[in-house]
Write a protein that holds these residues in place. Structure first.
Motif, PDB file in Angstrom:
ATOM      1  N   THR A   1       9.379  12.999   5.873  1.00  0.00           N
ATOM      2  CA  THR A   1      10.158  12.797   4.650  1.00  0.00           C
ATOM      3  C   THR A   1       9.987  11.406   4.037  1.00  0.00           C
ATOM      4  N   ASP A   2       9.891  10.348   4.870  1.00  0.00           N
ATOM      5  CA  ASP A   2       9.707   9.030   4.238  1.00  0.00           C
ATOM      6  C   ASP A   2       8.232   8.594   4.206  1.00  0.00           C
ATOM      7  N   ALA A   3       7.332   9.553   4.411  1.00  0.00           N
ATOM      8  CA  ALA A   3       5.882   9.305   4.270  1.00  0.00           C
ATOM      9  C   ALA A   3       5.372   8.120   5.093  1.00  0.00           C
ATOM     10  N   LYS A   4       5.900   7.984   6.311  1.00  0.00           N
ATOM     11  CA  LYS A   4       5.384   6.934   7.209  1.00  0.00           C
ATOM     12  C   LYS A   4       4.638   7.562   8.390  1.00  0.00           C
ATOM     13  N   ILE A   5       5.023   8.787   8.726  1.00  0.00           N
ATOM     14  CA  ILE A   5       4.364   9.499   9.828  1.00  0.00           C
ATOM     15  C   ILE A   5       3.655  10.720   9.251  1.00  0.00           C
ATOM     16  N   PHE A   6       2.409  10.902   9.653  1.00  0.00           N
ATOM     17  CA  PHE A   6       1.612  12.028   9.161  1.00  0.00           C
ATOM     18  C   PHE A   6       1.160  12.872  10.351  1.00  0.00           C
TER      19      PHE A   6
ATOM     20  N   TRP B   1       0.816  -1.207   0.000  1.00  0.00           N
ATOM     21  CA  TRP B   1       0.000   0.000   0.000  1.00  0.00           C
ATOM     22  C   TRP B   1       0.856   1.266   0.000  1.00  0.00           C
ATOM     23  N   LYS B   2       0.277   2.312  -0.576  1.00  0.00           N
ATOM     24  CA  LYS B   2       0.818   3.670  -0.435  1.00  0.00           C
ATOM     25  C   LYS B   2      -0.233   4.483   0.332  1.00  0.00           C
ATOM     26  N   VAL B   3       0.112   5.736   0.629  1.00  0.00           N
ATOM     27  CA  VAL B   3      -0.779   6.561   1.447  1.00  0.00           C
ATOM     28  C   VAL B   3      -1.257   7.777   0.652  1.00  0.00           C
ATOM     29  N   ALA B   4      -2.543   7.954   0.584  1.00  0.00           N
ATOM     30  CA  ALA B   4      -3.096   9.186  -0.014  1.00  0.00           C
ATOM     31  C   ALA B   4      -3.900   9.906   1.061  1.00  0.00           C
ATOM     32  N   THR B   5      -3.559  11.150   1.300  1.00  0.00           N
ATOM     33  CA  THR B   5      -4.249  11.945   2.329  1.00  0.00           C
ATOM     34  C   THR B   5      -3.847  13.406   2.213  1.00  0.00           C
TER      35      THR B   5
END
Ligand code: ZN
Length: 611
Positions: free
Chosen positions: A170-175, A160-164
């Motif tokens: 920077t590494d799109a794991k924490i939002f 999966w990737k994250v769309a939000t």
């Protein structure tokens, strides 16, 4: 209360305040059992003042106006201190939990189930986690202003990737989100979606990115082609207001999910919108699917920034009731289709069909003839996907604020054009400048003031008194004629008992919906669950029979209706009515002359102002 503090206590105060205010609430979500629609979530909070801590699930969601019991899908709720030692946690209401004792830092964890893909709920399987935040995440009372961190695990496990719209690290794991209101307004789609994006240069030269993340069975070429269509629609919407809003972090995201198993929905948020469609693919359905895109994107102005005071702030424990949904949703509904017409995705006949449906749904509706648009807006707390097991009298007391508001928008647009050489676009721009760009929430009387300034007080007062606060209806026939569109009643010589929903059951016709006030069926006492047996001496066993029988009669004729109510046969004499359904036809197709003035009026209303 005012209090004079010593310098040292001011410093101390600010230090302790800073520590409390800045310490984020940290969520971690994992998917150990996605195939059976479960996620495990933990919420860690520190710097908790002494005393009991209350955590809860929400009961409402941004953009959804009725309450929903999100707490029903939560179980295995636990609390632990920093050392992992269990703490007592008591369920005090269905969706509310209390932790009586803690040492200022703790983690609450729970399992949540979700298998409903729309804009309101949570849906998880191995292909995706489609998360509407209030349906997914608990929160702690008194910590609403804390910043929020969300860590998403198991992305690689499922591909999966994250769309939000949430801000990624920077590494799109924490939002992150600035506070709870923002977090709960930021849906997240985790899937192997395909992405297409483009840049928009705004009127102030600010460059922003618009992203389309599509979780569907289509290939990248289809998504890219579709993104081009969405871009055209976006440009046409931008022309109404003269500029795009300034989006947070310079991006706006369409979170699209397309699958035949979906529930189907569109849900607007501040810098994104969830678009869930119940179809097999985007390919082949592009123009149909654009309806939801066009409506929801218009909300980026009208609702997300031009915001009713009544929706501000979100009340996550109960639904926000609003007087303004006829404008917030209704005017958006009107523009959704108008923009697609201007962008070239709807032809004139299709657009006439849209207007016909709006006017039939409002001018012939008992709700809209009895109650004003403001009251219909307030009923949204029950009507907007609210679930009831008992019957309601909605068919007689409610007309959707979407269509009700859209007919008010239509009338105002045509009147501004014919009486002031202005248009509804000018009005929307004026509301944008006064309440949208400035983000000063509005009331109905604020909307009246803006109209008054644009036109004059007499017009604005009359319009709001009669058509917004009152139940008068504009003269649509006269207004549409200016654009060379003919509003007529093609079945006026056909007899009718009123609109009745009938379904065949065991060779009889069962009434499947409450009958509508003011119709012959209602006057006859015909009720939901009854069986319609005869009109006059003719038996009616199917809808085709009913049509044939009615064709033998004339409007105004008195007939006897025979029906069965709870095993009792009743015979009632009623007067048949004329079928009052309307249609809208371009003058040139109705054998009438389309004058140059009409053509000019129509073009300026329905054609693109862009090249
Ligand atoms: Zn809407």
């Amino acid at each position: 209360m005012k209090k004079i503090l010593s310098l040292s206590s001011i410093i101390l105060f600010f230090f302790s305040f800073a520590a409390v205010a800045d310490e984020p609430v940290k969520y971690v979500i994992s998917f150990p059992n996605a195939v059976h629609h479960e996620a495990r979530i933990s919420m860690s909070i520190s710097e908790i003042p002494a005393g009991k801590l209350t955590v809860r699930m929400s009961r409402s969601s941004p953009g959804r106006y009725a309450t929903h019991e999100f707490g029903k899908n939560v179980y295995n709720v636990q609390a632990a201190n920093e050392q992992g030692k269990s703490l007592t946690i008591n369920q005090v209401q269905g969706d509310v939990y209390e932790i009586p004792d803690h040492n200022g830092k703790l983690t609450v964890s729970y399992t949540i189930f979700g298998n409903w893909i729309d804009g309101t709920y949570l849906g998880i399987d191995e292909t995706h986690a489609h998360m509407n935040m209030p349906a997914t995440f608990m929160w702690a009372q008194g910590f609403e202003q804390r910043p929020i961190q969300l860590q998403i695990n198991d992305l690689d496990k499922y591909g999966w990737k994250v769309a939000t719209q949430l801000k990624p690290d920077t590494d799109a794991k924490i939002f992150t989100a600035a506070n709870l209101q923002y977090f709960l307004d930021s849906p997240v789609e985790l899937s192997a979606f395909k992405l297409s994006s483009w840049k928009d240069i705004n009127t102030d030269k600010n460059v922003q990115t618009i992203r389309l993340s599509a979780h569907s069975a289509d290939d990248q070429t289809v998504i890219d082609g579709y993104a081009k269509m969405v871009e055209r629609m976006v440009t046409e919407a931008k022309a109404v207001f003269g500029e795009l809003p300034t989006f947070d972090f310079g991006t706006y995201t369409f979170l699209q999910d397309v699958n035949t198993e979906n529930a189907g929905d569109g849900m607007e948020h501040r810098n994104s919108t969830v678009i869930v469609e119940r179809t097999d693919k985007i390919s082949g359905n592009e123009e149909d699917l654009l309806s939801t895109f066009s409506h929801e994107f218009f909300h980026a102005w009208n609702v997300e920034r031009i915001r009713p005071k009544t929706l501000e702030p979100f009340n996550f424990e109960h639904a926000n009731m609003s007087n303004e949904l006829w404008f917030a949703e209704g005017f958006t509904q009107y523009y959704g289709e108008l923009i697609l017409k201007r962008a070239g995705y709807r032809d004139l006949d299709t657009y006439c069909g849209t207007l016909k449906n709006l006017l039939n749904g409002v001018l012939n509706a008992p709700g809209a003839n009895t109650f004003p648009a403001t009251q219909m807006s307030r009923y949204a707390v029950f009507a907007d996907a609210g679930v009831a097991v008992d019957q309601t009298n909605q068919v007689n007391i409610f007309t959707s604020y979407y269509i009700y508001g859209a007919t008010i928008a239509l009338a105002l647009d045509l009147r501004l054009r014919s009486e002031f050489n202005l248009s509804l676009d000018d009005y929307m721009k004026a509301v944008w400048v006064t309440h949208g760009k400035t983000e000063i929430p509005y009331t109905v009387s604020d909307l009246q003031k803006v109209l008054s300034k644009l036109t004059n007080t007499a017009f604005a007062d009359d319009f709001f008194t009669r058509y917004v606060y009152g139940t008068d209806k504009n003269d649509y026939k006269k207004l549409l004629a200016k654009a060379g569109l003919v509003l007529r009643h093609p079945m006026a010589d056909k007899a009718s008992i009123g609109m009745v929903r009938l379904s065949p059951v065991n060779g009889k016709l069962r009434v499947a919906m409450n009958t509508l006030k003011g119709t012959a069926a209602y006057e006859a006492g015909l009720d939901i669950g009854d069986f319609l047996l005869k009109i006059g001496s003719d038996e009616s066993k199917s809808s085709a029979d009913l049509e044939t029988i009615l064709a033998k009669h004339k409007p105004g004729e008195e007939v006897e209706i025979t029906y069965e109510h709870r095993k009792t046969i009743k015979n009632v004499k009623v007067k048949l009515q004329a079928n009052n359904s309307m249609e809208i036809v371009p003058a040139e197709k109705a054998g009438l002359k389309l004058t140059p003035a009409m053509e000019k009026f129509r073009k300026s209303w329905l054609s693109s102002s862009l090249n």
